[in-house]
Design a protein around this motif. Structure first.
Motif, mmCIF file in Angstrom:
data_model
loop_
_atom_site.group_PDB
_atom_site.id
_atom_site.type_symbol
_atom_site.label_atom_id
_atom_site.label_comp_id
_atom_site.label_asym_id
_atom_site.label_seq_id
_atom_site.Cartn_x
_atom_site.Cartn_y
_atom_site.Cartn_z
ATOM 1 N N ASP A 26 41.441 -19.536 12.820
ATOM 2 C CA ASP A 26 40.218 -19.053 12.735
ATOM 3 C C ASP A 26 38.930 -20.125 12.467
ATOM 4 N N TYR A 27 39.558 -21.492 12.316
ATOM 5 C CA TYR A 27 38.445 -22.564 12.007
ATOM 6 C C TYR A 27 38.726 -23.726 12.959
ATOM 7 N N ILE A 28 39.859 -23.868 13.437
ATOM 8 C CA ILE A 28 40.016 -25.322 14.167
ATOM 9 C C ILE A 28 40.475 -24.860 15.612
ATOM 10 N N ASP A 29 39.686 -25.302 16.554
ATOM 11 C CA ASP A 29 40.029 -25.122 17.989
ATOM 12 C C ASP A 29 40.625 -26.112 18.746
ATOM 13 N N ILE A 30 41.119 -26.853 18.040
ATOM 14 C CA ILE A 30 41.774 -28.301 18.712
ATOM 15 C C ILE A 30 43.113 -27.970 19.093
ATOM 16 N N PRO A 31 43.888 -28.031 20.461
ATOM 17 C CA PRO A 31 45.006 -27.547 20.811
ATOM 18 C C PRO A 31 46.250 -28.591 20.159
ATOM 19 N N ARG A 32 47.034 -28.129 19.994
ATOM 20 C CA ARG A 32 48.507 -28.992 19.545
ATOM 21 C C ARG A 32 48.418 -29.531 18.396
ATOM 22 N N VAL A 33 47.536 -29.330 17.294
ATOM 23 C CA VAL A 33 47.388 -30.127 16.167
ATOM 24 C C VAL A 33 48.511 -29.112 15.108
ATOM 25 N N TYR A 34 49.139 -29.784 14.155
ATOM 26 C CA TYR A 34 49.770 -29.195 13.148
ATOM 27 C C TYR A 34 49.390 -29.698 11.758
ATOM 28 N N ALA A 35 49.519 -28.889 10.744
ATOM 29 C CA ALA A 35 49.179 -29.210 9.321
ATOM 30 C C ALA A 35 50.389 -30.326 8.861
ATOM 31 N N ALA A 36 49.957 -31.513 8.336
ATOM 32 C CA ALA A 36 50.796 -32.225 7.745
ATOM 33 C C ALA A 36 50.867 -32.139 6.292
ATOM 34 N N GLY A 37 51.770 -31.092 5.755
ATOM 35 C CA GLY A 37 51.847 -30.572 4.525
ATOM 36 C C GLY A 37 51.058 -29.075 4.523
ATOM 37 N N ARG A 38 50.927 -28.735 3.316
ATOM 38 C CA ARG A 38 50.363 -27.416 3.199
ATOM 39 C C ARG A 38 49.500 -27.307 1.998
ATOM 40 N N LEU A 39 48.629 -26.164 1.841
ATOM 41 C CA LEU A 39 48.113 -25.681 0.649
ATOM 42 C C LEU A 39 48.242 -24.273 0.545
ATOM 43 N N ASP A 40 48.622 -23.865 -0.498
ATOM 44 C CA ASP A 40 48.626 -22.143 -0.934
ATOM 45 C C ASP A 40 47.462 -21.564 -0.400
ATOM 46 N N MET A 41 47.509 -20.322 -0.485
ATOM 47 C CA MET A 41 46.475 -19.502 0.211
ATOM 48 C C MET A 41 45.398 -19.517 -0.764
ATOM 49 N N ASP A 42 45.636 -19.539 -2.228
ATOM 50 C CA ASP A 42 44.644 -19.516 -3.274
ATOM 51 C C ASP A 42 44.111 -20.922 -3.672
ATOM 52 N N SER A 43 44.515 -21.863 -2.787
ATOM 53 C CA SER A 43 43.977 -23.160 -3.187
ATOM 54 C C SER A 43 43.000 -23.736 -1.938
ATOM 55 N N GLU A 44 42.241 -24.371 -2.377
ATOM 56 C CA GLU A 44 41.095 -25.013 -1.457
ATOM 57 C C GLU A 44 41.333 -26.459 -1.314
ATOM 58 N N GLY A 45 40.392 -27.188 -0.324
ATOM 59 C CA GLY A 45 40.429 -28.479 -0.145
ATOM 60 C C GLY A 45 40.820 -29.115 0.990
#
Length: 177
Positions: A26-45
């Motif tokens: 919903d925010y990032i329109d760059i193909p083939r990028v993946y999250a390096a790590g995670r943040l919980d749904m209720d965390s920000e930043g």
């Protein structure tokens, strides 16, 4: 390529969801990028994304030992003993945490309003701490603050190693080479 993303509250750290919840797509329109790590749904930043598998591994490898810095709004005002306990490491159900770097901080002037306000108790003040850890256990910061008696009300990651959210507003991203 590395993408620095300021993940808003209530957004999943993945690109698809069969339940219709907000995701990175919903925010990032760059193909083939993946999250390096995670943040919980209720965390920000700060969330880092990359299109490079080797770099992704380096960013997420526990042996990397890069500090992750969080601004944490807690329920109550931490005592010196509570801060010392966080700094020395906290015993959790899955074992002792590594020592953290922790200090009380004033209300961050840069802090944005959150879509869903935190719960506030009428006779209980809240305060802010800055917490730096090298580990990345599931919900670790929340479990650490709860274990010492100052539950987390709001959690914002501001830095991962040398990367920081700087002036990114929630939902914004910046590409760095």
């Amino acid at each position: 390529m590395i993408v620095l993303f300021n993940k808003p509250y209530n957004v999943l750290t993945k690109f698809t969801d069969d339940q219709g919840r907000a995701t990175l797509a919903d925010y990032i329109d760059i193909p083939r990028v993946y999250a390096a790590g995670r943040l919980d749904m209720d965390s920000e930043g700060l969330l880092l994304l990359t299109d490079n598998g080797k770099l992704n591994h380096e960013l997420t490898d526990p042996e990397n030992k890069a500090y992750k810095t969080y601004v944490v709004q807690v329920d109550g005002i931490p005592t010196k003993a509570q801060l010392r306990e966080l700094a020395q490491g906290v015993m959790l159900k899955d074992g002792m945490t590594l020592p953290a770097k922790v200090k009380r901080i004033p209300y961050p002037k840069w802090l944005w309003e959150r879509e869903k306000p935190i719960r506030v108790r009428q006779n209980q003040p809240t305060s802010f701490i800055q917490l730096k850890i090298k580990e990345g256990r599931n919900r670790q910061v929340r479990r650490m603050t709860a274990a010492v008696g100052i539950p987390t009300l709001r959690l914002i990651r501001t830095h991962i190693g040398d990367y920081h959210i700087a002036d990114l507003k929630p939902g914004q991203y910046r590409v760095v080479k």
